[in-house]
Design a protein around this motif. Structure first.
Motif, PDB file in Angstrom:
ATOM      1  N   LYS A  63     -14.431   4.160   4.237  1.00  0.00           N
ATOM      2  CA  LYS A  63     -13.552   5.080   3.796  1.00  0.00           C
ATOM      3  C   LYS A  63     -12.590   4.263   2.673  1.00  0.00           C
ATOM      4  N   ARG A 103      -1.876   3.112  -6.297  1.00  0.00           N
ATOM      5  CA  ARG A 103      -2.479   3.306  -5.210  1.00  0.00           C
ATOM      6  C   ARG A 103      -3.830   3.765  -5.425  1.00  0.00           C
ATOM      7  N   GLN A 104      -4.240   4.260  -6.373  1.00  0.00           N
ATOM      8  CA  GLN A 104      -5.619   4.676  -6.800  1.00  0.00           C
ATOM      9  C   GLN A 104      -6.576   3.619  -6.760  1.00  0.00           C
ATOM     10  N   LEU A 128      -7.544   0.491   1.861  1.00  0.00           N
ATOM     11  CA  LEU A 128      -6.794  -0.122   2.824  1.00  0.00           C
ATOM     12  C   LEU A 128      -7.633  -0.069   4.181  1.00  0.00           C
ATOM     13  N   SER A 158     -11.570  11.278   2.314  1.00  0.00           N
ATOM     14  CA  SER A 158     -10.941   9.870   1.655  1.00  0.00           C
ATOM     15  C   SER A 158     -10.906  10.030   0.090  1.00  0.00           C
ATOM     16  N   PRO A 175      -7.319  -0.487   8.183  1.00  0.00           N
ATOM     17  CA  PRO A 175      -6.040  -0.951   9.087  1.00  0.00           C
ATOM     18  C   PRO A 175      -6.791  -1.694  10.220  1.00  0.00           C
ATOM     19  N   LEU A 196     -14.432   2.738   8.546  1.00  0.00           N
ATOM     20  CA  LEU A 196     -13.056   2.489   8.058  1.00  0.00           C
ATOM     21  C   LEU A 196     -13.215   1.684   6.705  1.00  0.00           C
ATOM     22  N   CYS A 204       0.836  -1.186   0.041  1.00  0.00           N
ATOM     23  CA  CYS A 204      -0.077  -0.030  -0.039  1.00  0.00           C
ATOM     24  C   CYS A 204       0.971   1.173   0.153  1.00  0.00           C
ATOM     25  N   GLY A 205       2.171   1.058   0.237  1.00  0.00           N
ATOM     26  CA  GLY A 205       3.042   2.265   0.200  1.00  0.00           C
ATOM     27  C   GLY A 205       3.302   2.864   1.471  1.00  0.00           C
ATOM     28  N   ILE A 206       2.932   2.560   2.613  1.00  0.00           N
ATOM     29  CA  ILE A 206       3.044   2.885   4.080  1.00  0.00           C
ATOM     30  C   ILE A 206       4.316   2.520   4.572  1.00  0.00           C
TER      31      ILE A 206
END
Lengths: 308, 253
Positions: free
Chosen positions: A147, A77-78, A82, A102, A84, A144, A52-54
């Motif tokens: 979002k 990423r589009q 995710l 978001s 969490p 979540l 996801c790029g985190i």
């Protein structure tokens, strides 16, 4: 099926020298539900966080629908949403506003009709103007998810979606995941609950110490590795299994009141009839007989023990 | 360019500001009024004029600077620290948005908020003293550049901070004393020579001096030096932020 996610030789070593991901390679097909199982610290969250790029990978490549997750990070990423593990939300914000945020963050134009659909599916439309702090834990988890879905992703990562939630909500979550799959969303979830993977996943991956120990179709896995166990309860306890029964590789329960026989359900002959005859010939009197199918949990536990 | 992402962060931050609208605006109005009552009227009447400017008017640029420097730093540091603290930073990091766009969103909002505070302080000051701005263009340049540079500075503090104490530590223990000692309420010509020399090492002194020049046409140092000081500070902040995003320092592992 075309892979929507391709991970090649992915490794992540933190500055503390901890290797969280150790040369991982995997492909995830579009539209499938993949469950990643593993004990705490196995690397499940690091794997999805890296995709996801985190988290920055130390080495390796990630492709999302053909886009390099580093070089073409915007396009990659589009496509990803995710959810969490922790309930991380701005408590003072309202439900609808946090979804608008978001959606905007992911570069999508305002579309309240779509957000309404998402909220209705998650039974949150009535709460759209409520501050998040006024919602229950289950509702916050659904916020979540909403979002994560607000920018219409093709892939959804759920990190321990049912950790600490009650049975009813867990089943609601499973139903939601199934409905997402029907709408064409690829779902990757991490979980501690084997029953969760067994209930909703198409494929199961088992991770430990930063490696994928096993990645297989769930049904094939259960068929291939699944064993059935016959429990033969005896009228009187026995101290030692008679020598005439050695070929069956029986084991005795702790109370010495039952014999356990493992057999393969896919084999031509299970040997049960002959075993029961031989037990009778050995002078043992049967009290009851029952069978138990081995589950993913048994497979998971055995696999981790084998690798120790 | 992800304009939608920048807009989302900007609107989110501004909404957070307007949620506390009352305290955001009333607080600077009350504190500015108090400064005028205490410094402008009570003490100012004993001081008379400085460079032919009444003391009440003389302190206005310093008061505006005091407010916008502390508010810019505070807005931007809390803006980025809060998502780090709450955990919602994951959404920013996983979004298709680059570091420049993230900064535009957060710093843009902090600049807007502190500019609004600066204007509120200016209007409040106008109620107490007769104020003329000799160089309005430069006044706006200094105002905007100060808001931008201190918002960038605040962003760095927000990224660096590990707890709320650290978020507040630099503005309270470093920034506020430097602003007070940078000539907010006095001209350094009023100080003994040794303190005049020491003041030259305070970077904020140059900003206040330049800003005051835009109001009254008189300053402790030349306008060029003040512009160089603010430009240097802005460049330093941009350099540090570039490094932060390149290395992921305290944001990304």
């Amino acid at each position: 099926m075309t892979p929507i996610i391709v991970v090649k030789n992915l490794s992540k070593t933190y500055s503390s020298a901890l290797t969280a991901l150790d040369n991982i390679s995997l492909e995830i097909s579009a539209g499938e539900i993949l469950a990643l199982l593993g004990p705490n610290g196995a690397g499940k969250t690091t794997l999805i966080s890296t995709i996801c790029g985190i988290v920055n990978p130390s080495s390796g490549k990630i492709f999302v629908d053909g886009f390099d997750a580093i070089k073409d990070y915007r396009k990659a990423r589009q496509l990803i949403g995710l959810v969490p593990q922790e309930l991380v939300l701005d408590s003072f914000e309202t439900v609808l506003n946090t979804l608008r945020f978001s959606r905007g963050l992911f570069g999508k134009p305002k579309n309240d009709n779509y957000l309404r659909d998402v909220l209705e599916k998650l039974s949150l439309w009535d709460k759209r103007d409520s501050p998040i702090m006024t919602l229950s834990g289950g509702m916050k988890r659904r916020v979540l998810i909403a979002k994560a879905l607000s920018h219409e992703p093709k892939i959804l990562f759920l990190d321990e979606p049912t950790a600490g939630v009650d049975v009813e909500l867990r089943k609601d979550m499973w139903a939601l995941v199934n409905s997402l799959r029907k709408s064409g969303v690829t779902v990757i979830l991490t979980t501690h609950y084997i029953e969760e993977a067994e209930a909703i996943a198409d494929r199961v991956g088992v991770m430990n110490k930063g490696k994928i120990l096993l990645l297989s179709d769930k049904k094939t896995l259960l068929k291939k590795m699944g064993k059935k166990e016959l429990k033969i309860e005896l009228h009187d306890p026995v101290l030692v299994i008679p020598a005439s029964l050695d070929s069956y590789k029986l084991s005795l329960t702790e109370q010495k009141t039952a014999l356990l026989y493992s057999y393969d359900t896919s084999a031509n002959r299970t040997g049960i009839t002959k075993l029961l005859n031989d037990i009778s010939k050995a002078g043992l009197i049967l009290k009851d007989v029952s069978t138990r199918q081995s589950s993913l949990e048994d497979i998971f536990t055995n696999l981790l023990e084998e690798k120790k | 360019m992800n304009f939608s992402g920048i807009r989302a962060i900007y609107i989110y931050e501004m909404t957070r500001f307007f949620r506390t609208f009352f305290q955001s605006f009333i607080s600077p109005i009350v504190s500015t009024s108090l400064y005028f009552v205490v410094f402008g009227t009570a003490i100012g009447s004993k001081i008379g004029t400085i460079d032919d400017v009444s003391y009440g008017a003389f302190i206005v640029p310093g008061l505006i600077m005091l407010n916008i420097m502390t508010q810019s730093t505070s807005f931007a540091s809390f803006g980025i620290y809060l998502p780090k603290f709450v955990g919602t930073i994951f959404e920013i990091l996983s979004a298709p948005i680059n570091s420049f766009e993230i900064i535009l969103g957060y710093v843009g909002a902090a600049v807007t908020k502190s500019l609004m505070i600066g204007i509120v302080v200016l209007i409040t000051a106008h109620l107490f003293v007769d104020l003329k701005i000799l160089h309005p263009f430069f006044m706006i340049v200094f105002l905007v550049l100060t808001c931008v540079s201190f918002s960038l500075f605040g962003f760095i503090i927000g990224v660096w901070a590990k707890n709320f104490d650290q978020v507040q530590m630099i503005p309270l223990l470093v920034l506020t004393p430097l602003v007070f000692l940078g000539g907010s309420f006095y001209s350094i010509s009023m100080l003994p020579p040794i303190w005049q020399s020491i003041s030259m090492f305070n970077p904020i002194f140059y900003l206040i001096s330049g800003f005051r020049w835009s109001f009254f046409g008189t300053a402790d140092v030349g306008i060029g030096l003040s512009l160089i000081a603010i430009a240097t500070f802005t460049c330093c902040c941009i350099g540090v932020i570039t490094w932060i995003f390149k290395t992921g320092y305290r944001i990304k592992s």
